[in-house]
Design a protein around this motif. Structure first.
Motif, PDB file in Angstrom:
ATOM      1  N   LEU A   1       0.816  -1.201   0.000  1.00  0.00           N
ATOM      2  CA  LEU A   1       0.000   0.000   0.000  1.00  0.00           C
ATOM      3  C   LEU A   1       0.857   1.261   0.000  1.00  0.00           C
ATOM      4  N   LEU A   2       1.978   1.199   0.703  1.00  0.00           N
ATOM      5  CA  LEU A   2       2.878   2.343   0.780  1.00  0.00           C
ATOM      6  C   LEU A   2       3.832   2.420  -0.411  1.00  0.00           C
ATOM      7  N   GLY A   3       3.750   1.457  -1.326  1.00  0.00           N
ATOM      8  CA  GLY A   3       4.608   1.463  -2.499  1.00  0.00           C
ATOM      9  C   GLY A   3       6.052   1.138  -2.181  1.00  0.00           C
ATOM     10  N   LEU A   4       6.289   0.309  -1.173  1.00  0.00           N
ATOM     11  CA  LEU A   4       7.640  -0.029  -0.730  1.00  0.00           C
ATOM     12  C   LEU A   4       8.022  -1.431  -1.187  1.00  0.00           C
ATOM     13  N   PRO A   5       9.315  -1.674  -1.411  1.00  0.00           N
ATOM     14  CA  PRO A   5       9.746  -3.035  -1.736  1.00  0.00           C
ATOM     15  C   PRO A   5       9.512  -3.952  -0.546  1.00  0.00           C
ATOM     16  N   GLN A   6       9.224  -5.207  -0.818  1.00  0.00           N
ATOM     17  CA  GLN A   6       8.887  -6.149   0.238  1.00  0.00           C
ATOM     18  C   GLN A   6      10.120  -6.511   1.047  1.00  0.00           C
ATOM     19  N   SER A   7       9.979  -6.505   2.360  1.00  0.00           N
ATOM     20  CA  SER A   7      11.081  -6.844   3.253  1.00  0.00           C
ATOM     21  C   SER A   7      11.401  -8.323   3.168  1.00  0.00           C
ATOM     22  N   ASP A   8      12.670  -8.657   3.380  1.00  0.00           N
ATOM     23  CA  ASP A   8      13.058 -10.063   3.418  1.00  0.00           C
ATOM     24  C   ASP A   8      12.454 -10.761   4.626  1.00  0.00           C
ATOM     25  N   GLU A   9      12.345 -10.022   5.729  1.00  0.00           N
ATOM     26  CA  GLU A   9      11.793 -10.584   6.953  1.00  0.00           C
ATOM     27  C   GLU A   9      10.967  -9.512   7.647  1.00  0.00           C
ATOM     28  N   MET A  10       9.780  -9.877   8.148  1.00  0.00           N
ATOM     29  CA  MET A  10       8.920  -8.917   8.823  1.00  0.00           C
ATOM     30  C   MET A  10       9.175  -8.999  10.328  1.00  0.00           C
ATOM     31  N   THR A  11       9.935  -8.037  10.847  1.00  0.00           N
ATOM     32  CA  THR A  11      10.254  -7.996  12.268  1.00  0.00           C
ATOM     33  C   THR A  11       9.360  -6.991  12.974  1.00  0.00           C
ATOM     34  N   SER A  12       9.397  -7.001  14.300  1.00  0.00           N
ATOM     35  CA  SER A  12       8.608  -6.035  15.068  1.00  0.00           C
ATOM     36  C   SER A  12       9.096  -4.616  14.816  1.00  0.00           C
ATOM     37  N   ASN A  13      10.413  -4.448  14.619  1.00  0.00           N
ATOM     38  CA  ASN A  13      10.942  -3.113  14.313  1.00  0.00           C
ATOM     39  C   ASN A  13      10.424  -2.617  12.965  1.00  0.00           C
ATOM     40  N   ARG A  14      10.357  -3.524  11.988  1.00  0.00           N
ATOM     41  CA  ARG A  14       9.843  -3.133  10.671  1.00  0.00           C
ATOM     42  C   ARG A  14       8.378  -2.760  10.760  1.00  0.00           C
ATOM     43  N   ALA A  15       7.604  -3.478  11.554  1.00  0.00           N
ATOM     44  CA  ALA A  15       6.194  -3.143  11.739  1.00  0.00           C
ATOM     45  C   ALA A  15       6.048  -1.749  12.340  1.00  0.00           C
ATOM     46  N   ASP A  16       6.902  -1.413  13.323  1.00  0.00           N
ATOM     47  CA  ASP A  16       6.872  -0.076  13.920  1.00  0.00           C
ATOM     48  C   ASP A  16       7.227   0.984  12.880  1.00  0.00           C
ATOM     49  N   GLU A  17       8.244   0.688  12.053  1.00  0.00           N
ATOM     50  CA  GLU A  17       8.654   1.640  11.009  1.00  0.00           C
ATOM     51  C   GLU A  17       7.517   1.905  10.034  1.00  0.00           C
ATOM     52  N   LEU A  18       6.785   0.848   9.658  1.00  0.00           N
ATOM     53  CA  LEU A  18       5.677   1.005   8.721  1.00  0.00           C
ATOM     54  C   LEU A  18       4.584   1.874   9.310  1.00  0.00           C
ATOM     55  N   THR A  19       4.299   1.715  10.588  1.00  0.00           N
ATOM     56  CA  THR A  19       3.270   2.520  11.236  1.00  0.00           C
ATOM     57  C   THR A  19       3.668   3.984  11.262  1.00  0.00           C
ATOM     58  N   VAL A  20       4.924   4.264  11.614  1.00  0.00           N
ATOM     59  CA  VAL A  20       5.404   5.651  11.648  1.00  0.00           C
ATOM     60  C   VAL A  20       5.389   6.257  10.255  1.00  0.00           C
ATOM     61  N   LEU A  21       5.849   5.496   9.262  1.00  0.00           N
ATOM     62  CA  LEU A  21       5.898   5.996   7.894  1.00  0.00           C
ATOM     63  C   LEU A  21       4.501   6.311   7.373  1.00  0.00           C
ATOM     64  N   ALA A  22       3.555   5.421   7.633  1.00  0.00           N
ATOM     65  CA  ALA A  22       2.179   5.664   7.193  1.00  0.00           C
ATOM     66  C   ALA A  22       1.611   6.905   7.850  1.00  0.00           C
ATOM     67  N   SER A  23       1.887   7.093   9.138  1.00  0.00           N
ATOM     68  CA  SER A  23       1.390   8.282   9.839  1.00  0.00           C
ATOM     69  C   SER A  23       1.985   9.560   9.261  1.00  0.00           C
ATOM     70  N   GLN A  24       3.278   9.540   8.933  1.00  0.00           N
ATOM     71  CA  GLN A  24       3.923  10.704   8.339  1.00  0.00           C
ATOM     72  C   GLN A  24       3.301  11.036   6.987  1.00  0.00           C
ATOM     73  N   ARG A  25       3.103  10.024   6.173  1.00  0.00           N
ATOM     74  CA  ARG A  25       2.529  10.263   4.848  1.00  0.00           C
ATOM     75  C   ARG A  25       1.107  10.790   4.955  1.00  0.00           C
ATOM     76  N   LEU A  26       0.326  10.218   5.866  1.00  0.00           N
ATOM     77  CA  LEU A  26      -1.051  10.660   6.026  1.00  0.00           C
ATOM     78  C   LEU A  26      -1.121  12.095   6.541  1.00  0.00           C
ATOM     79  N   TYR A  27      -0.130  12.502   7.328  1.00  0.00           N
ATOM     80  CA  TYR A  27      -0.082  13.894   7.786  1.00  0.00           C
ATOM     81  C   TYR A  27       0.025  14.836   6.591  1.00  0.00           C
ATOM     82  N   PHE A  28       0.949  14.563   5.698  1.00  0.00           N
ATOM     83  CA  PHE A  28       1.117  15.424   4.530  1.00  0.00           C
ATOM     84  C   PHE A  28      -0.082  15.328   3.593  1.00  0.00           C
TER      85      PHE A  28
END
Length: 278
Positions: A82-109
């Motif tokens: 949905l965010l137009g990002l390349p797929q991660s090799d592994e989905m970690t908890s840190n990556r999940a947090d990064e996706l949430t922050v990134l989505a929030s930043q984009r939605l702000y703009f």
């Protein structure tokens, strides 16, 4: 061991559920008429609902924990898509947090800067730039996009904002005109409308109905004249019309008249822009 995995999986799912609920409300508010992306997020939310049911069932059966984790990862990979990002090799908890922050930043703009279509018109009948004026018959600068549309076609705000002006503007030839003030110095203009649905001073949200298309002022036929301005300077609206959550970085590369680099102090923008400015 199985019980420990279930507790951890349940906690992770609770966090994801809360994050996606927040993203869903933000998404529906800010992205308005962009039905394709809204549908993608709805599909992601549907997957989350299925996961919730599966979790409840696991709490009774204490089975198939590995399958649940795989499905949970798949839903997060869906968020990457949905965010137009390349797929991660592994989905970690840190990556999940990064996706949430990134989505929030984009939605702000995307809530504060114009994006998407203001109208479902028949076609774009005139673009930004120099043209022969259809009434005055002389070459002048056209500061927006003209969307040919039948009289009475709904017109929507392309970002959150406040109504700076709503009324008949004879001097400009715009006829019934609405000017919206948005964040970060941006404004949008909606001209030649047949009816105005909001009043000066009112707050509006992205996707809100603000008026109906028409043929008022200096106009040769029913259409919407749509402008994007930054600090009083007209900017080609086309990159803003095409801008969405999936191609988020494109605006900062395609629109050259705005000093995007200063926004890096607020939020990180696209990597190409940062590299170009260094």
């Amino acid at each position: 061991m199985s019980n420990l995995l279930l507790v951890k999986t349940t906690d992770d799912l609770d966090d994801l559920e809360q994050g996606i609920d927040t993203l869903t409300s933000q998404y529906e508010l800010t992205l308005g008429t962009q039905a394709l992306q809204k549908g993608q997020l709805n599909q992601l939310s549907s997957t989350l609902q299925d996961l919730t049911l599966e979790r409840d069932k696991l709490q009774e059966e204490n089975l198939r924990i590995g399958e649940l984790n795989e499905t949970l990862d798949a839903s997060l990979y869906g968020l990457e898509d949905l965010l137009g990002l390349p797929q991660s090799d592994e989905m970690t908890s840190n990556r999940a947090d990064e996706l949430t922050v990134l989505a929030s930043q984009r939605l702000y703009f995307l809530s504060n800067l114009p994006n998407g279509l203001p109208i479902q018109g028949i076609r774009v009948s005139d673009r930004f730039g120099m043209r022969m004026h259809p009434v005055h018959k002389k070459r002048v600068r056209h500061n927006g996009l003209d969307f040919k549309a039948n009289t009475g076609t709904p017109i929507y705000a392309t970002a959150d904002g406040v109504v700076e002006y709503s009324g008949y503007h004879k001097k400009s030839g715009f006829g019934n005109l609405i000017i919206l003030q948005h964040g970060l110095g941006f404004k949008t203009y909606y001209a030649h409308m047949s009816k105005l649905k909001v009043k000066s001073g009112a707050f509006v949200s992205k996707g809100q109905l603000i008026g109906l298309s028409g043929n008022t002022g200096i106009s040769t036929g029913p259409h919407l004249h749509y402008e994007v301005r930054h600090l009083f300077t007209p900017i080609d609206p086309e990159p803003f019309v095409a801008w969405n959550i999936s191609n988020f970085d494109s605006l900062f590369s395609n629109v050259k008249g705005v000093k995007w680099a200063s926004l890096r102090k607020m939020y990180p923008l696209n990597q190409a822009l940062q590299t170009a400015q260094q």
